[in-house]
Scaffold this active site. Sequence first.
Site, PDB file in Angstrom:
ATOM      1  N   ASN A 275      50.459  35.142  32.930  1.00 55.21           N
ATOM      2  CA  ASN A 275      51.940  35.933  32.993  1.00 55.21           C
ATOM      3  C   ASN A 275      52.655  36.615  33.498  1.00 55.21           C
ATOM      4  O   ASN A 275      51.423  37.735  34.544  1.00 55.21           O
ATOM      5  CB  ASN A 275      51.490  36.104  31.351  1.00 55.21           C
ATOM      6  CG  ASN A 275      50.911  37.577  31.244  1.00 55.21           C
ATOM      7  OD1 ASN A 275      50.932  38.878  31.529  1.00 55.21           O
ATOM      8  ND2 ASN A 275      50.315  37.605  30.244  1.00 55.21           N
TER       9      ASN A 275
ATOM     10  N   LYS B 179      51.550  48.202  24.407  1.00 51.86           N
ATOM     11  CA  LYS B 179      50.821  48.013  23.718  1.00 51.86           C
ATOM     12  C   LYS B 179      50.266  49.017  22.440  1.00 51.86           C
ATOM     13  O   LYS B 179      49.866  48.677  20.994  1.00 51.86           O
ATOM     14  CB  LYS B 179      49.379  48.202  24.577  1.00 51.86           C
ATOM     15  CG  LYS B 179      48.756  47.536  24.818  1.00 51.86           C
ATOM     16  CD  LYS B 179      49.019  46.376  25.728  1.00 51.86           C
ATOM     17  CE  LYS B 179      48.281  45.165  25.052  1.00 51.86           C
ATOM     18  NZ  LYS B 179      47.745  43.993  26.062  1.00 51.86           N
TER      19      LYS B 179
ATOM     20  N   ASP C 215      41.130  46.034  26.790  1.00 48.79           N
ATOM     21  CA  ASP C 215      41.792  44.933  26.415  1.00 48.79           C
ATOM     22  C   ASP C 215      41.761  43.404  26.828  1.00 48.79           C
ATOM     23  O   ASP C 215      41.447  42.520  26.608  1.00 48.79           O
ATOM     24  CB  ASP C 215      43.271  45.032  25.789  1.00 48.79           C
ATOM     25  CG  ASP C 215      43.222  44.199  25.004  1.00 48.79           C
ATOM     26  OD1 ASP C 215      43.166  43.549  24.433  1.00 48.79           O
ATOM     27  OD2 ASP C 215      45.281  43.640  25.402  1.00 48.79           O
ATOM     28  N   ASP C 216      41.872  44.072  28.563  1.00 45.77           N
ATOM     29  CA  ASP C 216      42.183  42.668  29.285  1.00 45.77           C
ATOM     30  C   ASP C 216      40.696  41.928  29.215  1.00 45.77           C
ATOM     31  O   ASP C 216      40.527  40.715  29.644  1.00 45.77           O
ATOM     32  CB  ASP C 216      41.583  43.487  30.635  1.00 45.77           C
ATOM     33  CG  ASP C 216      43.524  44.145  30.826  1.00 45.77           C
ATOM     34  OD1 ASP C 216      44.833  43.701  30.291  1.00 45.77           O
ATOM     35  OD2 ASP C 216      43.631  44.855  30.914  1.00 45.77           O
TER      36      ASP C 216
ATOM     37  N   ARG D 123      47.035  47.230  37.594  1.00 45.72           N
ATOM     38  CA  ARG D 123      47.582  45.820  37.878  1.00 45.72           C
ATOM     39  C   ARG D 123      47.738  45.417  36.605  1.00 45.72           C
ATOM     40  O   ARG D 123      47.285  45.095  35.175  1.00 45.72           O
ATOM     41  CB  ARG D 123      45.905  44.887  37.941  1.00 45.72           C
ATOM     42  CG  ARG D 123      46.105  43.423  38.045  1.00 45.72           C
ATOM     43  CD  ARG D 123      46.474  42.414  37.092  1.00 45.72           C
ATOM     44  NE  ARG D 123      45.495  42.617  36.173  1.00 45.72           N
ATOM     45  CZ  ARG D 123      45.970  42.277  34.664  1.00 45.72           C
ATOM     46  NH1 ARG D 123      47.287  42.946  34.122  1.00 45.72           N
ATOM     47  NH2 ARG D 123      44.755  41.929  33.720  1.00 45.72           N
TER      48      ARG D 123
ATOM     49  N   GLU E 245      43.658  49.742  29.716  1.00 42.92           N
ATOM     50  CA  GLU E 245      44.848  48.904  30.072  1.00 42.92           C
ATOM     51  C   GLU E 245      44.650  48.465  31.236  1.00 42.92           C
ATOM     52  O   GLU E 245      45.474  49.490  31.467  1.00 42.92           O
ATOM     53  CB  GLU E 245      45.999  48.442  28.693  1.00 42.92           C
ATOM     54  CG  GLU E 245      47.265  47.780  28.785  1.00 42.92           C
ATOM     55  CD  GLU E 245      45.966  46.843  28.107  1.00 42.92           C
ATOM     56  OE1 GLU E 245      45.368  46.249  27.275  1.00 42.92           O
ATOM     57  OE2 GLU E 245      46.863  44.952  28.668  1.00 42.92           O
ATOM     58  N   ASP E 246      44.923  46.873  31.867  1.00 42.28           N
ATOM     59  CA  ASP E 246      45.926  47.646  32.532  1.00 42.28           C
ATOM     60  C   ASP E 246      45.532  48.222  34.237  1.00 42.28           C
ATOM     61  O   ASP E 246      46.573  48.062  34.866  1.00 42.28           O
ATOM     62  CB  ASP E 246      47.600  47.217  33.099  1.00 42.28           C
ATOM     63  CG  ASP E 246      47.850  45.708  31.831  1.00 42.28           C
ATOM     64  OD1 ASP E 246      47.191  44.967  31.906  1.00 42.28           O
ATOM     65  OD2 ASP E 246      48.910  45.618  32.231  1.00 42.28           O
TER      66      ASP E 246
ATOM     67  N   TYR F 243      57.220  43.498  23.957  1.00 43.73           N
ATOM     68  CA  TYR F 243      56.399  43.069  24.761  1.00 43.73           C
ATOM     69  C   TYR F 243      56.184  42.129  25.796  1.00 43.73           C
ATOM     70  O   TYR F 243      57.396  41.945  26.642  1.00 43.73           O
ATOM     71  CB  TYR F 243      55.009  43.294  23.858  1.00 43.73           C
ATOM     72  CG  TYR F 243      53.812  43.874  24.598  1.00 43.73           C
ATOM     73  CD1 TYR F 243      53.421  45.177  25.198  1.00 43.73           C
ATOM     74  CD2 TYR F 243      52.818  42.462  24.845  1.00 43.73           C
ATOM     75  CE1 TYR F 243      52.675  45.400  26.082  1.00 43.73           C
ATOM     76  CE2 TYR F 243      51.794  43.458  25.751  1.00 43.73           C
ATOM     77  CZ  TYR F 243      51.864  44.943  26.695  1.00 43.73           C
ATOM     78  OH  TYR F 243      50.811  44.466  27.051  1.00 43.73           O
TER      79      TYR F 243
HETATM   80  P1  NAI Z   1      42.229  40.633  38.040  1.00 45.82           P
HETATM   81  O1  NAI Z   1      43.269  40.412  39.509  1.00 45.82           O
HETATM   82  O2  NAI Z   1      41.234  40.659  38.045  1.00 45.82           O
HETATM   83  O3  NAI Z   1      41.215  38.699  38.827  1.00 45.82           O
HETATM   84  C1  NAI Z   1      42.757  38.398  39.214  1.00 45.82           C
HETATM   85  C2  NAI Z   1      41.860  36.523  39.541  1.00 45.82           C
HETATM   86  O4  NAI Z   1      42.480  35.598  40.266  1.00 45.82           O
HETATM   87  C3  NAI Z   1      40.818  37.111  40.741  1.00 45.82           C
HETATM   88  O5  NAI Z   1      39.818  36.507  40.933  1.00 45.82           O
HETATM   89  C4  NAI Z   1      41.395  36.357  42.315  1.00 45.82           C
HETATM   90  O6  NAI Z   1      40.462  36.236  43.193  1.00 45.82           O
HETATM   91  C5  NAI Z   1      41.983  35.286  41.531  1.00 45.82           C
HETATM   92  N1  NAI Z   1      42.927  34.482  42.351  1.00 45.82           N
HETATM   93  C6  NAI Z   1      44.468  35.175  42.776  1.00 45.82           C
HETATM   94  N2  NAI Z   1      44.603  33.970  43.035  1.00 45.82           N
HETATM   95  C7  NAI Z   1      44.404  33.249  43.268  1.00 45.82           C
HETATM   96  C8  NAI Z   1      44.916  32.197  44.254  1.00 45.82           C
HETATM   97  N3  NAI Z   1      45.480  31.269  44.353  1.00 45.82           N
HETATM   98  N4  NAI Z   1      43.676  31.058  43.789  1.00 45.82           N
HETATM   99  C9  NAI Z   1      42.397  31.063  42.868  1.00 45.82           C
HETATM  100  N5  NAI Z   1      42.086  32.734  41.965  1.00 45.82           N
HETATM  101  C10 NAI Z   1      43.100  33.295  42.491  1.00 45.82           C
HETATM  102  O7  NAI Z   1      43.822  40.206  37.143  1.00 45.82           O
HETATM  103  P2  NAI Z   1      43.337  39.389  36.113  1.00 45.82           P
HETATM  104  O8  NAI Z   1      43.297  40.884  35.059  1.00 45.82           O
HETATM  105  O9  NAI Z   1      41.471  39.008  35.439  1.00 45.82           O
HETATM  106  O10 NAI Z   1      44.152  39.073  35.041  1.00 45.82           O
HETATM  107  C11 NAI Z   1      44.594  37.704  35.458  1.00 45.82           C
HETATM  108  C12 NAI Z   1      45.615  37.218  34.622  1.00 45.82           C
HETATM  109  O11 NAI Z   1      45.330  36.915  33.660  1.00 45.82           O
HETATM  110  C13 NAI Z   1      46.995  38.046  34.495  1.00 45.82           C
HETATM  111  O12 NAI Z   1      47.967  36.829  34.984  1.00 45.82           O
HETATM  112  C14 NAI Z   1      47.159  37.865  33.296  1.00 45.82           C
HETATM  113  O13 NAI Z   1      48.029  38.502  32.956  1.00 45.82           O
HETATM  114  C15 NAI Z   1      47.013  37.493  32.390  1.00 45.82           C
HETATM  115  N6  NAI Z   1      46.441  37.990  31.357  1.00 45.82           N
HETATM  116  C16 NAI Z   1      46.113  36.909  30.394  1.00 45.82           C
HETATM  117  C17 NAI Z   1      46.373  37.270  28.998  1.00 45.82           C
HETATM  118  C18 NAI Z   1      46.989  36.274  27.999  1.00 45.82           C
HETATM  119  O14 NAI Z   1      47.101  35.455  27.843  1.00 45.82           O
HETATM  120  N7  NAI Z   1      46.032  37.306  26.403  1.00 45.82           N
HETATM  121  C19 NAI Z   1      45.800  38.603  28.654  1.00 45.82           C
HETATM  122  C20 NAI Z   1      44.965  39.457  30.002  1.00 45.82           C
HETATM  123  C21 NAI Z   1      45.466  38.997  31.578  1.00 45.82           C
END
Ligand code: NAI
Length: 550
Positions: A400, A166, A260-261, A148, A237-238, A95
């Site tokens: 990540n 997953k 899950d996200d 995404r 997911e994603d 993963y």
């Molecule tokens: P998303 O695409 O739904 O949301 C991203 C957000 O970040 C949006 O609100 C966007 O406006 C904002 N954004 C983008 N560029 C920015 C910047 N330069 N400055 C400020 N804000 C900015 O993505 P999602 O699903 O919310 O995931 C976000 C991140 O969280 C991903 O990298 C994902 O890999 C990570 N993630 C981590 C997990 C974990 O560690 N357990 C689990 C799920 C997601």
Amino acid sequence: MTNSVKHGIDLLQDPILNKSTAFTETEKQELGLVGLVPDVTETEDLQLQRVLLQLAQKNTDLDRYIYLVNLLDHNETLFYRTVMSDPARFLPIVYDPTIGEACLKFGHIYRHPRGMYLSITRRGKVKEVLRNWPQKDVRFICVTDGGRILGLGDLGANGMGIPIGKLQLYTACAGVPPQYLLPMYLDAGTNNEQYLHDPLYLGMRKPRPSTDELYSFVDEFVEAVQDVFPKCCIHFEDWTGTDAVHLLQRHRDNYCVYNDDVQGTAGIVLAGMINATKIKGTKLSDEKYLFLGAGSAGIGLADLICSAMVQEGLTPKQAQSHVYMFDINGLLEDTRTDLFDFQKPYAHQNPPTRDFVAAIESIKPTTIIGVSTVGGTFNQKVIESMSRINDRPVILALSNPTEHAECTAEQAYTWSNGKAIYAAGVQFPPVHLNGQTFLPGQANNFYVFPAIGMAVFATQAARVTDELFIEGARAVADQVPSELLKQGLLFPLQSNILETEIQTAARIATLVFDSGLARVDRPADMVTFIRRHLYKPEYASEAVSTSKAA
Ligand code: NAI
């Protein structure tokens, strides 16, 4: 999975029944295998030794990933025996983070079909397509549209690596039997120009449809699943942030679904926050949270933290007043006109700003949570500002893969001069600073969603509620020993993951029964009940008689 009598080469080519060099002499005689396999009879552990030897000869984790996928295609038991023998070593290969690279190259490294590919062109016939799946009792479908993938954006069909990986974690981490799991890619096209022009791309070469078209396709899919697999829970997911939140809102009250996200991420980060407050000697409702990113992960987490603060005695409005968010267009505040409904509860009366440090200085958060997908956004100024305002700033850099983390562990501890309570979405090595060793935790969803999966599987829960994730978070948090908490570790060790998940699943299952959501009788002892449902990576000893009887 199959009851058909298999002999000879057909048996060796069935990854579920294949024992490879572990067939006994009697089995070889009775199943037509004499001469088709070497004349030895090896144990699973000896086979594992060979796998480890071959893995050690690979140069990169992507090569190890490809090797393991190949192993799974030939011998499912040995694959899970390998992964479960050392989860801390193998989970990062099957993963995250290796899966990110594997997805980027999915069409190029593809070898064998796994799971189902359901294209939007099959609208009106979704049930028929689902009936092509050989297993009739499917309990979990993990489904993506590739919208995404991790922090990598729209990967279309290349995102199929995610549901596959997953669901392997359901088994590897929490012992959910693999035959009940179905990875699924809903192909609605992609806007990824690179893939649209790649001859080896495996998806539909069309741009993505309108939201209405996509949602009506998903509606048909969700309803078809109820009919074809009535005990099935759908794990989204994603998907892109807005689709993730909207589709969850659309289906969560009527069907057994979760995202899950949105919820799993929220659950594990909540576990980390619970332990951060234990270290600080505070409560969740004593904290002030500022998110960088207001997408699916951010909103899911904000909502779940608020529910947990409500459990501590705040009203929902009071709880929301502890949470602030900052996205690509700056601080969410009440004059912004570009916000979705689900973001508005977190837009307070603040002066507009596009400067994150200025937002920190005016709001004075105790915790910052990075879910922005953008690496390096918690720069030195951010960490220094948090460290000026707080004795123990909580810094969660969750995006990540690794290069997207808002800051590294080393940066957080160095720039805060050892004050930070830190966790990331990926695993960083321990940091040595000023004679102290800090243990950065990985807020990895795999502490929570497989346990949710096991609890739902064992109880046949009718719905997956937020309360189940809060209970999962509390159970995970409670399993970090106090001596590790003192070194800043917010999450349990990965080496003991199966036992952690069993205990977590038992607590979640208890709540499933207490909430009246279970569709089986309540057992006397919940941990024993969960253990009874565990998959074990061992060959069936009665292969001959089973095969003959079938
Ligand atoms: P998303 O695409 O739904 O949301 C991203 C957000 O970040 C949006 O609100 C966007 O406006 C904002 N954004 C983008 N560029 C920015 C910047 N330069 N400055 C400020 N804000 C900015 O993505 P999602 O699903 O919310 O995931 C976000 C991140 O969280 C991903 O990298 C994902 O890999 C990570 N993630 C981590 C997990 C974990 O560690 N357990 C689990 C799920 C997601």
